[in-house]
Design a protein around this motif. Structure first.
Motif, PDB file in Angstrom:
ATOM      1  N   TRP B 159     -17.637 -18.093  26.009  1.00  0.00           N
ATOM      2  CA  TRP B 159     -18.703 -17.751  25.062  1.00  0.00           C
ATOM      3  C   TRP B 159     -20.036 -18.360  25.520  1.00  0.00           C
ATOM      4  O   TRP B 159     -21.065 -17.674  25.578  1.00  0.00           O
ATOM      5  N   LEU B 160     -20.003 -19.639  25.876  1.00  0.00           N
ATOM      6  CA  LEU B 160     -21.227 -20.310  26.302  1.00  0.00           C
ATOM      7  C   LEU B 160     -21.705 -19.764  27.652  1.00  0.00           C
ATOM      8  O   LEU B 160     -22.905 -19.553  27.860  1.00  0.00           O
ATOM      9  N   MET B 161     -20.761 -19.512  28.574  1.00  0.00           N
ATOM     10  CA  MET B 161     -21.143 -18.966  29.877  1.00  0.00           C
ATOM     11  C   MET B 161     -21.755 -17.571  29.713  1.00  0.00           C
ATOM     12  O   MET B 161     -22.742 -17.239  30.387  1.00  0.00           O
ATOM     13  N   ALA B 162     -21.204 -16.771  28.808  1.00  0.00           N
ATOM     14  CA  ALA B 162     -21.766 -15.436  28.567  1.00  0.00           C
ATOM     15  C   ALA B 162     -23.220 -15.548  28.106  1.00  0.00           C
ATOM     16  O   ALA B 162     -24.078 -14.762  28.513  1.00  0.00           O
ATOM     17  N   GLY B 163     -23.507 -16.538  27.270  1.00  0.00           N
ATOM     18  CA  GLY B 163     -24.882 -16.744  26.806  1.00  0.00           C
ATOM     19  C   GLY B 163     -25.812 -17.149  27.944  1.00  0.00           C
ATOM     20  O   GLY B 163     -26.943 -16.679  28.036  1.00  0.00           O
ATOM     21  N   SER B 164     -25.310 -18.009  28.837  1.00  0.00           N
ATOM     22  CA  SER B 164     -26.134 -18.441  29.978  1.00  0.00           C
ATOM     23  C   SER B 164     -26.428 -17.264  30.900  1.00  0.00           C
ATOM     24  O   SER B 164     -27.547 -17.110  31.386  1.00  0.00           O
ATOM     25  N   LEU B 165     -25.415 -16.438  31.149  1.00  0.00           N
ATOM     26  CA  LEU B 165     -25.633 -15.262  31.998  1.00  0.00           C
ATOM     27  C   LEU B 165     -26.580 -14.288  31.298  1.00  0.00           C
ATOM     28  O   LEU B 165     -27.488 -13.731  31.918  1.00  0.00           O
ATOM     29  N   GLY B 166     -26.364 -14.092  30.009  1.00  0.00           N
ATOM     30  CA  GLY B 166     -27.228 -13.182  29.243  1.00  0.00           C
ATOM     31  C   GLY B 166     -28.687 -13.631  29.269  1.00  0.00           C
ATOM     32  O   GLY B 166     -29.600 -12.793  29.248  1.00  0.00           O
ATOM     33  N   ALA B 167     -28.911 -14.948  29.337  1.00  0.00           N
ATOM     34  CA  ALA B 167     -30.292 -15.458  29.369  1.00  0.00           C
ATOM     35  C   ALA B 167     -31.033 -14.954  30.601  1.00  0.00           C
ATOM     36  O   ALA B 167     -32.252 -14.785  30.585  1.00  0.00           O
ATOM     37  N   ALA B 168     -30.280 -14.708  31.688  1.00  0.00           N
ATOM     38  CA  ALA B 168     -30.907 -14.181  32.901  1.00  0.00           C
ATOM     39  C   ALA B 168     -31.411 -12.754  32.675  1.00  0.00           C
ATOM     40  O   ALA B 168     -32.276 -12.275  33.409  1.00  0.00           O
ATOM     41  N   LEU B 169     -30.858 -12.070  31.662  1.00  0.00           N
ATOM     42  CA  LEU B 169     -31.271 -10.694  31.362  1.00  0.00           C
ATOM     43  C   LEU B 169     -32.237 -10.624  30.181  1.00  0.00           C
ATOM     44  O   LEU B 169     -32.521  -9.535  29.674  1.00  0.00           O
ATOM     45  N   ASP B 170     -32.731 -11.746  29.721  1.00  0.00           N
ATOM     46  CA  ASP B 170     -33.707 -11.771  28.634  1.00  0.00           C
ATOM     47  C   ASP B 170     -34.858 -10.798  28.933  1.00  0.00           C
ATOM     48  O   ASP B 170     -35.465 -10.877  30.012  1.00  0.00           O
ATOM     49  N   PRO B 171     -35.148  -9.864  28.015  1.00  0.00           N
ATOM     50  CA  PRO B 171     -36.157  -8.835  28.301  1.00  0.00           C
ATOM     51  C   PRO B 171     -37.523  -9.414  28.684  1.00  0.00           C
ATOM     52  O   PRO B 171     -38.154  -8.958  29.638  1.00  0.00           O
ATOM     53  N   GLY B 172     -37.977 -10.438  27.943  1.00  0.00           N
ATOM     54  CA  GLY B 172     -39.279 -11.029  28.243  1.00  0.00           C
ATOM     55  C   GLY B 172     -39.318 -11.622  29.643  1.00  0.00           C
ATOM     56  O   GLY B 172     -40.309 -11.495  30.375  1.00  0.00           O
ATOM     57  N   ARG B 173     -38.206 -12.269  30.029  1.00  0.00           N
ATOM     58  CA  ARG B 173     -38.108 -12.851  31.366  1.00  0.00           C
ATOM     59  C   ARG B 173     -38.141 -11.759  32.447  1.00  0.00           C
ATOM     60  O   ARG B 173     -38.890 -11.855  33.418  1.00  0.00           O
ATOM     61  N   LEU B 174     -37.335 -10.717  32.255  1.00  0.00           N
ATOM     62  CA  LEU B 174     -37.286  -9.635  33.245  1.00  0.00           C
ATOM     63  C   LEU B 174     -38.653  -8.966  33.386  1.00  0.00           C
ATOM     64  O   LEU B 174     -39.120  -8.702  34.499  1.00  0.00           O
TER      65      LEU B 174
END
Lengths: 203, 203
Positions: B159-174
């Protein structure tokens, strides 16, 4: 590697800011930290700071410009201390340990920092007009992670990978996990260690 | 797995919203998309939409409540279509491919989506009052990444790892990487593939 000034011209002492002036500045910042410790960042107003420090409101405004300026100065001081630790402090956070160990220590220290200064980080983020991706401190962590990845022989787009890893340490994200989902700093640090170990050793 | 309604009660057609009403809604949304395509999200005002669609301003307000409501409806429609693709569409994005392949495809599709709908994503984020971490769509991607990690036998705090990976796809960041740093969608997708491959295979 030299220290990147986090807000050029704000934090470093100028020629005019000596002895008495510097002492007054430190006294104001210490009073501001006390107010935040007692009531959170929202308790910190220019009026309350002047009252707590026993100075006129005009002095507080002359010194920091605005409440946003005060918050950024407080955060800059904390960031500068954190920066000092990972650039020049003892290993494994500072130089002297292998890249992966330093990466692991960096995440743990960053998580502890965000938990400690969370209110301030969020308040300054809201008060600032620059994008959360373009603040100088963020650029420095990004670069630090990239350098450590390269030290470990990571060659496939280390700049972009450093950004993806850094996104996992986004202060707003970490605070949301701690405050809304009740995740402990230890559990966050363990998952960070797992993440960077897999990225460095994997594939 | 069932579709999570992104904004309960907004997107799904209610009993009263049939035939003519549904057609009018689609006509308004199509006109809104045209305006955005021509001039970006900031060009989309309630006045301009009413004019473009040849209806009264009152009709537009009755339908969407406010400009923020209109932006969220547009985004919900796009999100629902994206959601449909990764939950029920053809592999490798949809079911039928191994977890890692689906993770790779999910990142690539997400990056393409953010590049296409960037203006809308940012405008809706600013118009919305909920935290960027607590929107239903974000919860669904998070869950999707977690399920795929588990499929690959990832057991250490997925669950926590999924959140960390998902953070790499944050729309504002991308969007920041694409617009400020000129990074291409292909380069972003390649780095995402490297990241998830290392996380799944590594350590």
């Amino acid at each position: 590697m030299s220290l990147i000034p986090l807000r050029p011209g704000m934090t470093p002492a100028t020629a005019a800011e000596r002895s008495d002036a510097a002492r007054n500045r430190e006294r104001l910042l210490a009073a501001a930290r006390e107010i935040i410790q007692e009531g959170g960042a929202q308790a910190l107003t220019m009026d309350r700071l002047a009252e707590r420090a026993g100075v006129g409101k005009g002095t507080v405004f002359r010194r920091f410009g605005s409440r946003a300026g005060l918050l950024l100065t407080l955060l800059d001081d904390s960031e500068a201390a954190f920066q000092e630790r990972f650039l020049f402090g003892p290993p494994p956070l500072g130089p002297g340990a292998p890249g992966l160990e330093r990466l692991v220590a960096f995440g743990a220290a960053r998580i502890a920092y965000v938990v400690e200064f969370g209110d301030l980080v969020l308040a300054a983020e809201n008060a600032s007009r620059s994008s959360r991706f373009e603040v100088p401190a963020a650029a420095l962590w990004h670069r630090h992670i990239e350098v450590l990845l390269r030290e470990e022989g990571f060659t496939s787009d280390p700049w972009l990978m450093a950004g993806s890893l850094g996104a996992a340490l986004d202060p707003g994200r970490l605070l949301n996990l701690v405050r809304v989902h009740g995740i402990t700093a230890d559990r966050l640090a363990a998952s960070w260690q797992d993440l960077v170990t897999r990225v460095v050793k994997g594939a």
